[in-house]
Design an enzyme around this catalytic site. Structure first.
Site, mmCIF file in Angstrom:
data_model
loop_
_atom_site.group_PDB
_atom_site.id
_atom_site.type_symbol
_atom_site.label_atom_id
_atom_site.label_comp_id
_atom_site.label_asym_id
_atom_site.label_seq_id
_atom_site.Cartn_x
_atom_site.Cartn_y
_atom_site.Cartn_z
ATOM 1 N N CYS A 153 0.839 -1.196 0.000
ATOM 2 C CA CYS A 153 0.000 0.000 0.000
ATOM 3 C C CYS A 153 0.872 1.243 0.000
ATOM 4 O O CYS A 153 1.894 1.297 0.692
ATOM 5 C CB CYS A 153 -0.901 -0.017 1.239
ATOM 6 S SG CYS A 153 -1.992 1.413 1.405
ATOM 7 N N HIS A 195 -9.144 -4.131 -1.811
ATOM 8 C CA HIS A 195 -8.067 -3.384 -1.159
ATOM 9 C C HIS A 195 -8.343 -1.887 -1.211
ATOM 10 O O HIS A 195 -8.258 -1.188 -0.192
ATOM 11 C CB HIS A 195 -6.740 -3.703 -1.857
ATOM 12 C CG HIS A 195 -5.577 -2.909 -1.353
ATOM 13 N ND1 HIS A 195 -4.559 -3.453 -0.601
ATOM 14 C CD2 HIS A 195 -5.259 -1.593 -1.486
ATOM 15 C CE1 HIS A 195 -3.678 -2.517 -0.295
ATOM 16 N NE2 HIS A 195 -4.085 -1.367 -0.829
ATOM 17 N N GLU A 196 -8.689 -1.377 -2.397
ATOM 18 C CA GLU A 196 -8.949 0.054 -2.530
ATOM 19 C C GLU A 196 -10.211 0.469 -1.781
ATOM 20 O O GLU A 196 -10.259 1.529 -1.155
ATOM 21 C CB GLU A 196 -9.054 0.436 -4.015
ATOM 22 C CG GLU A 196 -7.785 0.215 -4.822
ATOM 23 C CD GLU A 196 -6.583 0.934 -4.249
ATOM 24 O OE1 GLU A 196 -6.752 2.003 -3.607
ATOM 25 O OE2 GLU A 196 -5.458 0.427 -4.428
ATOM 26 N N HIS A 199 -9.999 1.427 1.921
ATOM 27 C CA HIS A 199 -9.609 2.792 2.292
ATOM 28 C C HIS A 199 -10.821 3.673 2.563
ATOM 29 O O HIS A 199 -10.778 4.573 3.403
ATOM 30 C CB HIS A 199 -8.767 3.424 1.176
ATOM 31 C CG HIS A 199 -7.348 2.955 1.144
ATOM 32 N ND1 HIS A 199 -6.453 3.203 2.166
ATOM 33 C CD2 HIS A 199 -6.663 2.243 0.217
ATOM 34 C CE1 HIS A 199 -5.278 2.677 1.869
ATOM 35 N NE2 HIS A 199 -5.371 2.077 0.690
#
Length: 243
Positions: A153, A195-196, A199
């Site tokens: 990341c 994963h994104e 955030h």
């Protein structure tokens, strides 16, 4: 592997902004085309300057529900190229059961796919659950419905770790015009989307791994071996634009 230079403008771990839930975009905000384009240009620049595959708005200090993703196919990786895409107000549904239908496409399949005569993934037929702060896994994880891969990341510079996620997902989002879009994803691409999206939930990838002996599970860039890199080539990915 050499140390990766991460832009100083990227918000790093320890900044409370990474722990906040991102705010949705309202209809009126999509009218500010120039403002949105400026934001996207800034995000793309920071992503490229840091050799990233994706970037979320909170990583540049903007607490909005938006991320970019682009996956360039490299020789040996069994995954089609995913064009640069902006995801506004995304929601991810994880496929919450085993999928027996093969999703890996051949050249012949791809030809049929382009002409709309064959549905590649057709994930809407399966049971789903939303990705949440608490979980990015199916209710009952199995080797068939999960994928484990090395993740890193921009906000946690030069640190890698194995993360287990749902192997398949459906993402619903708005494009730059505010129009709803839907994409089904499998394998590597499904993991990247999750994963994104983390955030925007105030999560980063190390939150998704078991904290016991955490230090032993984190791998610094210079500690990556050829075996670690070979793992990537054993994985595959796919996607289908539904809407």
């Amino acid at each position: 592997m050499e140390v990766i230079n991460i832009s100083k403008n990227i918000v790093k771990i320890g900044n409370n902004l990474l722990r906040e839930k991102a705010l949705p975009w309202g209809k009126e905000e999509f009218k500010d085309i120039k403002g949105i384009e400026k934001l996207l240009e800034k995000m793309l620049k920071e992503m490229k300057d840091s050799s990233g595959t994706g970037i979320a708005a909170p990583q540049i200090g903007v607490n909005k529900q938006l991320f970019l993703l682009a996956f360039d196919t490299q020789e040996g990786i069994n995954c089609p190229q995913f064009p640069l895409t902006a995801f506004f107000n995304p929601k991810i549904k994880l496929i919450d059961q085993d999928v027996t239908k093969p999703s890996r496409r051949t050249i012949t399949d791809f030809s049929k796919f382009l002409h709309g005569t064959e549905k590649l993934l057709n994930l809407s037929q399966y049971k789903t659950k939303f990705q949440t702060e608490e979980s990015t896994l199916p209710t009952i994880p199995t080797p068939n419905n999960t994928i484990t891969m090395l993740e890193s990341c921009l906000s946690v510079p030069n640190i890698f770790a194995h993360v287990q996620r749902s192997k398949r997902c459906i993402i619903t989002f708005l494009d730059i015009t505010g129009k709803e879009r839907i994409i089904e994803a499998d394998g590597i691409l499904a993991a990247c989307l999750q994963h994104e999206y983390d955030h925007l939930l105030g999560k980063i990838f190390i939150d998704r791994i078991d904290k016991s002996d955490l230090s032993k599970k984190l791998i610094y860039t210079t500690e990556l071996t050829n075996d670690h890199l070979r793992e990537i080539y054993k994985l595959h990915g796919d996607f289908q634009i539904v809407k």
